[in-house]
Design a protein around this motif. Structure first.
Motif, PDB file in Angstrom:
ATOM      1  N   PRO A   1      21.444   0.642 -50.417  1.00  0.00           N
ATOM      2  CA  PRO A   1      21.311   1.692 -51.443  1.00  0.00           C
ATOM      3  C   PRO A   1      21.703   3.086 -50.960  1.00  0.00           C
ATOM      4  O   PRO A   1      21.853   3.983 -51.774  1.00  0.00           O
ATOM      5  CB  PRO A   1      19.833   1.623 -51.813  1.00  0.00           C
ATOM      6  CG  PRO A   1      19.441   0.222 -51.501  1.00  0.00           C
ATOM      7  CD  PRO A   1      20.217  -0.147 -50.288  1.00  0.00           C
ATOM      8  N   ILE A   2      21.828   3.277 -49.660  1.00  0.00           N
ATOM      9  CA  ILE A   2      22.421   4.524 -49.178  1.00  0.00           C
ATOM     10  C   ILE A   2      23.883   4.230 -48.887  1.00  0.00           C
ATOM     11  O   ILE A   2      24.198   3.377 -48.058  1.00  0.00           O
ATOM     12  CB  ILE A   2      21.735   5.015 -47.882  1.00  0.00           C
ATOM     13  CG1 ILE A   2      20.272   5.360 -48.149  1.00  0.00           C
ATOM     14  CG2 ILE A   2      22.472   6.229 -47.307  1.00  0.00           C
ATOM     15  CD1 ILE A   2      19.466   5.622 -46.889  1.00  0.00           C
ATOM     16  N   VAL A   3      24.761   4.913 -49.616  1.00  0.00           N
ATOM     17  CA  VAL A   3      26.192   4.765 -49.353  1.00  0.00           C
ATOM     18  C   VAL A   3      26.716   6.151 -49.005  1.00  0.00           C
ATOM     19  O   VAL A   3      26.600   7.078 -49.808  1.00  0.00           O
ATOM     20  CB  VAL A   3      26.952   4.193 -50.573  1.00  0.00           C
ATOM     21  CG1 VAL A   3      28.430   4.026 -50.235  1.00  0.00           C
ATOM     22  CG2 VAL A   3      26.361   2.856 -51.007  1.00  0.00           C
TER      23      VAL A   3
ATOM     24  N   LEU B   1      18.610  -3.099 -57.998  1.00  0.00           N
ATOM     25  CA  LEU B   1      18.974  -2.059 -57.023  1.00  0.00           C
ATOM     26  C   LEU B   1      20.131  -2.527 -56.145  1.00  0.00           C
ATOM     27  O   LEU B   1      21.130  -1.802 -55.965  1.00  0.00           O
ATOM     28  CB  LEU B   1      17.750  -1.730 -56.158  1.00  0.00           C
ATOM     29  CG  LEU B   1      18.007  -0.870 -54.924  1.00  0.00           C
ATOM     30  CD1 LEU B   1      18.378   0.549 -55.330  1.00  0.00           C
ATOM     31  CD2 LEU B   1      16.773  -0.846 -54.017  1.00  0.00           C
ATOM     32  N   MET B   2      20.020  -3.737 -55.596  1.00  0.00           N
ATOM     33  CA  MET B   2      21.051  -4.218 -54.687  1.00  0.00           C
ATOM     34  C   MET B   2      22.364  -4.482 -55.438  1.00  0.00           C
ATOM     35  O   MET B   2      23.445  -4.258 -54.899  1.00  0.00           O
ATOM     36  CB  MET B   2      20.578  -5.478 -53.954  1.00  0.00           C
ATOM     37  CG  MET B   2      19.413  -5.228 -52.996  1.00  0.00           C
ATOM     38  SD  MET B   2      19.575  -3.759 -51.929  1.00  0.00           S
ATOM     39  CE  MET B   2      20.451  -4.439 -50.533  1.00  0.00           C
TER      40      MET B   2
ATOM     41  N   GLY C   1      10.639  -1.927 -50.169  1.00  0.00           N
ATOM     42  CA  GLY C   1      11.008  -2.105 -51.576  1.00  0.00           C
ATOM     43  C   GLY C   1      12.488  -2.339 -51.753  1.00  0.00           C
ATOM     44  O   GLY C   1      12.977  -2.458 -52.888  1.00  0.00           O
ATOM     45  N   VAL C   2      13.225  -2.364 -50.651  1.00  0.00           N
ATOM     46  CA  VAL C   2      14.683  -2.493 -50.716  1.00  0.00           C
ATOM     47  C   VAL C   2      15.120  -3.796 -50.032  1.00  0.00           C
ATOM     48  O   VAL C   2      15.854  -4.589 -50.612  1.00  0.00           O
ATOM     49  CB  VAL C   2      15.352  -1.277 -50.017  1.00  0.00           C
ATOM     50  CG1 VAL C   2      16.852  -1.459 -49.909  1.00  0.00           C
ATOM     51  CG2 VAL C   2      15.014   0.010 -50.776  1.00  0.00           C
ATOM     52  N   LEU C   3      14.672  -4.007 -48.792  1.00  0.00           N
ATOM     53  CA  LEU C   3      15.083  -5.178 -48.017  1.00  0.00           C
ATOM     54  C   LEU C   3      13.948  -6.199 -47.936  1.00  0.00           C
ATOM     55  O   LEU C   3      12.776  -5.857 -48.094  1.00  0.00           O
ATOM     56  CB  LEU C   3      15.494  -4.770 -46.602  1.00  0.00           C
ATOM     57  CG  LEU C   3      16.667  -3.793 -46.457  1.00  0.00           C
ATOM     58  CD1 LEU C   3      16.921  -3.488 -44.983  1.00  0.00           C
ATOM     59  CD2 LEU C   3      17.930  -4.341 -47.114  1.00  0.00           C
TER      60      LEU C   3
END
Lengths: 98, 407
Positions: free
Chosen positions: B325-327, B301-302, B216-218
């Motif tokens: 999304p994880i920083v 999100l991105m 769902g992110v990449l």
């Protein structure tokens, strides 16, 4: 023939079949810990050398590179003293199953 | 002396943390207001550490489907699928996930943790070789211990080290299974999957990718790193979770392996635990549908991730290698990490304090996870809070940051 020759092997004055591996291991310890260490067969790697889990992991990977072998995790868990480590290296080098 | 005295060293470290006034293990929210806001210690707080990537936990459609399923099928299954049978929802979710990934087979687990326990302990056994990235999640390490395979660890994100270790196994009998993660949960870095897939092809190993943080992110359609890297055909097994981008709880594995179904009778973490309740299954199905039909969520999100990443860098903070999304912001030492975290919370920003042994290389991290549901205003407020706390703790000296914070 090992590819990794940058480690200066120290010691070598002690007699016995383990002396050569022990002095190589000692040099690797010193490289990873960046300080002189004195080890005997009954030296406890975590307790006596004050290594944390990261130190142990870096040390194991350095040993693996030097001897061109992989030490499986269950095998690492069994290693407490320098003698345990020497035995594991000897067995893994000679292909004795873990 | 109690039976738990063996954990004295860890207890000492934990007590020291508590004495400094923080206790991440007992952080208690008074209320959760939305995917991005909660009430903590009586104060309205921005949530920026909850892995709620698409922000679907309060989605009205997901909630409605969960309520409908709960009303019609009850609150729980009260047992495993082996004992109590498969509900319609379980099958529908497995079919939907298999279709989403373009795979023939899917198995759903009750948590992502159990998915890794189950899959890793079933795919390889005695005489096989499990090749784990050194920075693998705890569930991967625990799964490796549940099975009988020989476990070999390779240097984090190093295809060369992996190759070297597989080469050492040449001639040895048994299957080889390589396990990597799409996005690593602490630093937010991705696996060099193209290169790892090449190693897999050359050595005849199998490849499993845990897409827990990348689903769902990449990827063009949100299937994760394998899709983004264009190597889906090389990935034999994909494991994932419902508790991040899909906003519920549960885990899964998809594969094209023709005999995959045997897992249902060999995989103990699947067989000996209660199956997911109907409400959870229903909201997950709805969330999966949204993941597929609402690509703007991923784009938002991105965009949000980039804004936070750029903003932190502009302020002079160190960040991870990629704007995902994880920083994660590394802290110079434990004391600074704890105080910084405490001050962020007091200022109304919640994120994760990550300290060893949960972190790689003994680093101390302030770990954020951004959501599509965050507004630019929330992100800017978070950046303002970071700037103010950083300033108070002496992170900046006349504009450009010093290398490490000073107290």
């Amino acid at each position: 023939m090992r590819q990794n020759t940058q480690l200066a092997v120290v010691g070598g004055t002690e007699a016995g079949p383990n002396a050569s591996i022990r002095s190589e291991i000692s040099a690797i310890f010193e490289q990873v810990l960046n300080r002189p260490v004195s080890i005997e067969d009954d030296t406890d790697i975590v307790e006596d050398l004050g290594m944390d889990s990261l130190g142990v992991m870096n040390f194991v990977m350095a040993i693996e590179d030097y001897y061109d072998l992989s030490i499986p995790l269950d095998r690492i868990a069994q290693i407490q003293t320098v003698a345990d480590l020497i035995r594991a290296v000897q067995e893994l080098r000679s292909g004795v199953p873990a | 002396m109690t039976i738990l005295a063996k954990h004295a060293a860890l207890k000492q470290a934990y007590d020291a943390l508590k004495e400094s006034g923080v206790d991440p293990a007992h952080l208690k929210f008074d209320a959760i207001l939305s995917p991005t806001e909660g009430v903590l210690n009586g104060r309205r707080t921005i949530l920026m550490g909850t892995n709620n990537y698409l922000g679907l936990t309060f989605d009205p459609d997901c909630i409605e489907s969960a309520v409908d399923a709960t009303r019609s099928q009850g609150t729980g299954t009260t047992g495993s699928r082996m004992a109590n049978g498969t509900y319609m929802g379980h099958s529908a979710l497995e079919t939907a996930l298999a279709e989403f990934y373009g795979r023939k087979q899917c198995m759903v687990f009750s948590t992502g943790y159990q998915a890794n326990l189950g899959v890793l302990s079933s795919l390889v056994g005695r005489g096989d070789h499990l090749m784990l990235d050194a920075d693998s999640h705890a569930s991967i390490y625990d799964g490796s211990r549940l099975g009988q395979a020989e476990v070999i660890r390779f240097r984090h994100n190093s295809p060369d080290d992996l190759y070297k270790r597989l080469r050492r196994l040449e001639g040895a009998p048994g299957d080889r299974l390589i396990v990597v993660e799409g996005i690593y949960s602490m630093l937010g870095d991705t696996a060099p999957l193209k290169e790892i897939a090449a190693v897999k092809r050359e050595t005849g190993a199998y490849l499993l990718v845990d897409e827990a943080h990348s689903m769902g992110v990449l990827g063009e359609t949100g299937r994760g790193l394998a899709e983004a890297a264009g190597v889906e055909a090389d990935v034999d097994f994909i494991v994932g979770t419902f508790s991040k981008s899909l906003g519920s709880v549960g885990g899964f594995c998809v594969s094209d392996s023709p005999d995959f179904d045997i897992m249902r009778i060999v995989c103990r973490p699947y067989m000996f635990t209660a199956s997911l309740p109907p409400g959870v299954v229903a909201s997950t199905l709805t969330a999966l549908h949204k993941l597929q039909t609402e690509p703007h969520l991923r784009h938002t999100l991105m965009r949000n991730a980039q804004r936070l990443y750029d903003g932190l860098q502009r302020l002079g903070f160190e960040t991870g290698p990629e704007p995902n999304p994880i920083v994660a912001v590394p802290m110079p030492d434990q004391e600074t990490a704890v105080i910084f975290w405490k001050m962020l919370i007091e200022a109304g920003l919640y994120l994760n304090l990550a300290v060893p042994p949960a972190t790689p290389n003994n680093v101390r991290l302030l770990r954020t996870s951004i959501s599509a549901a965050h507004t630019f205003a929330q992100i800017d407020t978070a950046l303002d809070i970071f700037a103010e706390v950083g300033r108070q703790l002496g992170f900046f000296v006349e504009g450009p940051r010093r290398a490490a914070g000073a107290l």
